[in-house]
Design an enzyme around this catalytic site. Structure first.
Site, PDB file in Angstrom:
ATOM      1  N   LYS A 166       4.777  -4.790  -7.108  1.00 37.75           N
ATOM      2  CA  LYS A 166       4.114  -6.072  -6.830  1.00 37.75           C
ATOM      3  C   LYS A 166       2.952  -6.314  -7.788  1.00 37.75           C
ATOM      4  O   LYS A 166       2.904  -7.329  -8.448  1.00 37.75           O
ATOM      5  CB  LYS A 166       3.634  -6.126  -5.387  1.00 37.75           C
ATOM      6  CG  LYS A 166       4.753  -6.494  -4.417  1.00 37.75           C
ATOM      7  CD  LYS A 166       5.144  -5.396  -3.509  1.00 37.75           C
ATOM      8  CE  LYS A 166       6.363  -5.741  -2.690  1.00 37.75           C
ATOM      9  NZ  LYS A 166       6.515  -4.838  -1.554  1.00 37.75           N
TER      10      LYS A 166
ATOM     11  N   ASP B 173      -1.381   1.769   3.042  1.00 40.25           N
ATOM     12  CA  ASP B 173      -0.314   1.218   2.203  1.00 40.25           C
ATOM     13  C   ASP B 173      -0.883  -0.009   1.494  1.00 40.25           C
ATOM     14  O   ASP B 173      -1.135  -1.039   2.112  1.00 40.25           O
ATOM     15  CB  ASP B 173       0.876   0.837   3.096  1.00 40.25           C
ATOM     16  CG  ASP B 173       2.009   0.176   2.322  1.00 40.25           C
ATOM     17  OD1 ASP B 173       1.906   0.044   1.091  1.00 40.25           O
ATOM     18  OD2 ASP B 173       3.012  -0.207   2.974  1.00 40.25           O
TER      19      ASP B 173
ATOM     20  N   TRP C 105       5.826  -4.300   7.406  1.00 40.78           N
ATOM     21  CA  TRP C 105       5.730  -3.007   6.715  1.00 40.78           C
ATOM     22  C   TRP C 105       4.868  -2.020   7.479  1.00 40.78           C
ATOM     23  O   TRP C 105       5.152  -0.821   7.492  1.00 40.78           O
ATOM     24  CB  TRP C 105       5.208  -3.193   5.286  1.00 40.78           C
ATOM     25  CG  TRP C 105       6.144  -3.961   4.434  1.00 40.78           C
ATOM     26  CD1 TRP C 105       5.912  -5.154   3.809  1.00 40.78           C
ATOM     27  CD2 TRP C 105       7.506  -3.620   4.107  1.00 40.78           C
ATOM     28  NE1 TRP C 105       7.024  -5.564   3.131  1.00 40.78           N
ATOM     29  CE2 TRP C 105       8.015  -4.647   3.299  1.00 40.78           C
ATOM     30  CE3 TRP C 105       8.337  -2.551   4.436  1.00 40.78           C
ATOM     31  CZ2 TRP C 105       9.322  -4.634   2.798  1.00 40.78           C
ATOM     32  CZ3 TRP C 105       9.636  -2.539   3.941  1.00 40.78           C
ATOM     33  CH2 TRP C 105      10.111  -3.569   3.136  1.00 40.78           C
TER      34      TRP C 105
HETATM   35  C1  LIG Z   1       7.136  -4.179  -0.628  1.00 37.71           C
HETATM   36  C2  LIG Z   1       6.386  -3.367   0.350  1.00 37.71           C
HETATM   37  C3  LIG Z   1       6.897  -2.171   0.875  1.00 37.71           C
HETATM   38  C4  LIG Z   1       8.255  -1.662   0.531  1.00 37.71           C
HETATM   39  O1  LIG Z   1       8.169  -0.935  -0.616  1.00 37.71           O
HETATM   40  P1  LIG Z   1       9.370  -0.051  -1.230  1.00 37.71           P
HETATM   41  O2  LIG Z   1       8.795   0.302  -2.548  1.00 37.71           O
HETATM   42  O3  LIG Z   1      10.565  -0.948  -1.293  1.00 37.71           O
HETATM   43  O4  LIG Z   1       9.568   1.114  -0.342  1.00 37.71           O
HETATM   44  C5  LIG Z   1       6.089  -1.454   1.733  1.00 37.71           C
HETATM   45  N1  LIG Z   1       4.866  -1.870   2.074  1.00 37.71           N
HETATM   46  C6  LIG Z   1       4.355  -3.026   1.616  1.00 37.71           C
HETATM   47  C7  LIG Z   1       2.993  -3.454   2.035  1.00 37.71           C
HETATM   48  C8  LIG Z   1       5.101  -3.804   0.742  1.00 37.71           C
HETATM   49  O5  LIG Z   1       4.588  -4.948   0.275  1.00 37.71           O
END
Ligand SMILES: *Cc1c(COP(=O)(O)O)cnc(C)c1O
Length: 365
Positions: free
Chosen positions: A198, A174, A103
């Site tokens: 999550k 993020d 990611w």
């Molecule tokens: C799951 C995840 C994403 C992807 O997220 P979306 O909501 O599908 O865009 C991005 N970064 C991290 C750290 C993730 O765990």
């Protein structure tokens, strides 16, 4: 209730049963309206109360000071990957990205698409399959960078920044897979963003926390309206129709989090879960092999490990399922097993898994 499984999915992931039951109780008649929350206007006072409560609980649980805006957007982490460089980096401002996983790399690539050479990689552990985080000595921060972007928990690889990267720059982070897993000081962050699916709620809501000086840096008059952070901030995330049901569930999850003692209590649970799971992996290190190579980098949200063969891996997954545990198959590029132990996974859930793992190692080791 009896047919609920133990859910170790990586995302979307399990939610606290109390938050779901509250939704069940209120589904047909929300706040005395005779309708579900999905069926009423996002301008109605009954919805507005939920919206404000979700924002206020976020501030309260995370201790967010008044010089930050809290936004509830859509498009997942992916839209934020793009909106951040679109708002901040097109007009010559520079930024560094630390790439520590699938990611993090995606965020970097999206920023490069928008801002080209204004973004650079401050460190990468890709040569080691992202099986560890870079050390402080490996970070090469550009003195001209306005911020350093990193991914606090690498969902795919199972590493987590327990101490944030050492830099004197503001962070843009993020936190999709570990937001609210513990208390921390938000002041060093210019932007925190996280898809809800999550640790916070269902997919479709993205939490964005932005410091006022970062909001001021947004130069986006020429962007379509939805892509401008400033518009969302000015309109209190009600510029267009927000994902009302997702925000409602988020509210339920946050209210539940508060009722059990907030992020301190959640952190204590997460640490217990980690001790149990990593304790078992270390005890049976000849049988279960961790993907992550540095113990200090181990994630308390996603735990990746391998069994001695593909066959045993498949047996592990299917026998776990027979015992009521789902979501254990590893990410496609890595294989093996991934156990996701987000906030809603209880200590007892992990105990059940660890008992199963002990048995499995004894029988097959
Ligand atoms: C799951 C995840 C994403 C992807 O997220 P979306 O909501 O599908 O865009 C991005 N970064 C991290 C750290 C993730 O765990």
């Amino acid at each position: 209730m009896t047919n609920r499984v133990i859910n170790f999915y990586a995302g979307p992931a399990g939610l606290p049963v109390d938050a779901l039951k509250r939704a069940q109780d209120e589904l047909l008649d929300f706040a005395g309206t005779g309708m579900s929350v999905m069926e009423i206007s996002h301008r109605a006072k009954e919805y507005d109360a939920v919206h404000e409560e979700a924002l206020a609980l976020t501030r309260e649980l995370m201790g967010i000071p008044s010089n930050f805006k809290v936004l509830l957007l859509q498009g997942g982490a992916h839209l934020s990957f793009g909106m951040i460089p679109l708002n901040l980096l097109r007009k010559g401002r520079k930024a560094d990205y630390i790439t520590t996983g699938n990611w993090a790399e995606k965020a970097f690539k999206e920023a490069k698409l928008v801002a080209g050479d204004n973004v650079r990689e401050a460190a990468s552990t890709k040569a080691e399959k992202f099986a560890r985080l870079p050390k402080a000595s490996e970070l090469q921060i550009n003195p001209e960078a306005a911020f350093v972007h990193f991914t606090s928990n690498n969902t795919v690889e199972g590493t987590q920044w327990h101490d944030f990267p050492k830099t004197d720059k503001p962070y843009v982070c993020d936190m999709s897979s570990d937001i609210m897993w513990r208390p921390f000081d938000v002041n060093q962050f210019g932007i925190i963003y996280a898809g809800a699916q999550k640790n916070l709620g269902p997919s479709g809501v993205t939490l964005v926390i932005m410091r006022d000086d970062f909001l001021e840096m947004c130069e986006a008059q020429d962007l379509p309206s939805y892509l401008r952070f400033k518009i969302h901030a000015e309109k209190n995330s009600l510029y267009n129709t927000p994902p009302t049901f997702g925000i409602y569930i988020l509210r339920n999850v946050l209210a539940y989090n508060k009722s059990i003692g907030g992020l301190k209590a959640i952190e204590a649970n997460n640490r217990k879960k980690g001790e149990l799971l990593y304790g078992c992996l270390d005890k049976h290190a000849g049988f279960y092999k961790s993907f992550v190579t540095e113990k200090a980098d181990r994630s308390l949200m996603n735990v990746d490990f391998f069994l001695p063969s593909e066959e045993l891996t498949a047996t592990f997954v299917s026998e776990a399922k027979k015992n009521g545990m789902v979501g254990l198959k590893g990410y496609r590029d890595i294989g093996g097993i991934r156990v996701s132990t987000y906030n809603a996974v209880t200590v007892d859930n992990v105990k059940t898994l660890v008992d199963f793992m002990e048995e499995f190692a004894k029988k097959n080791g």
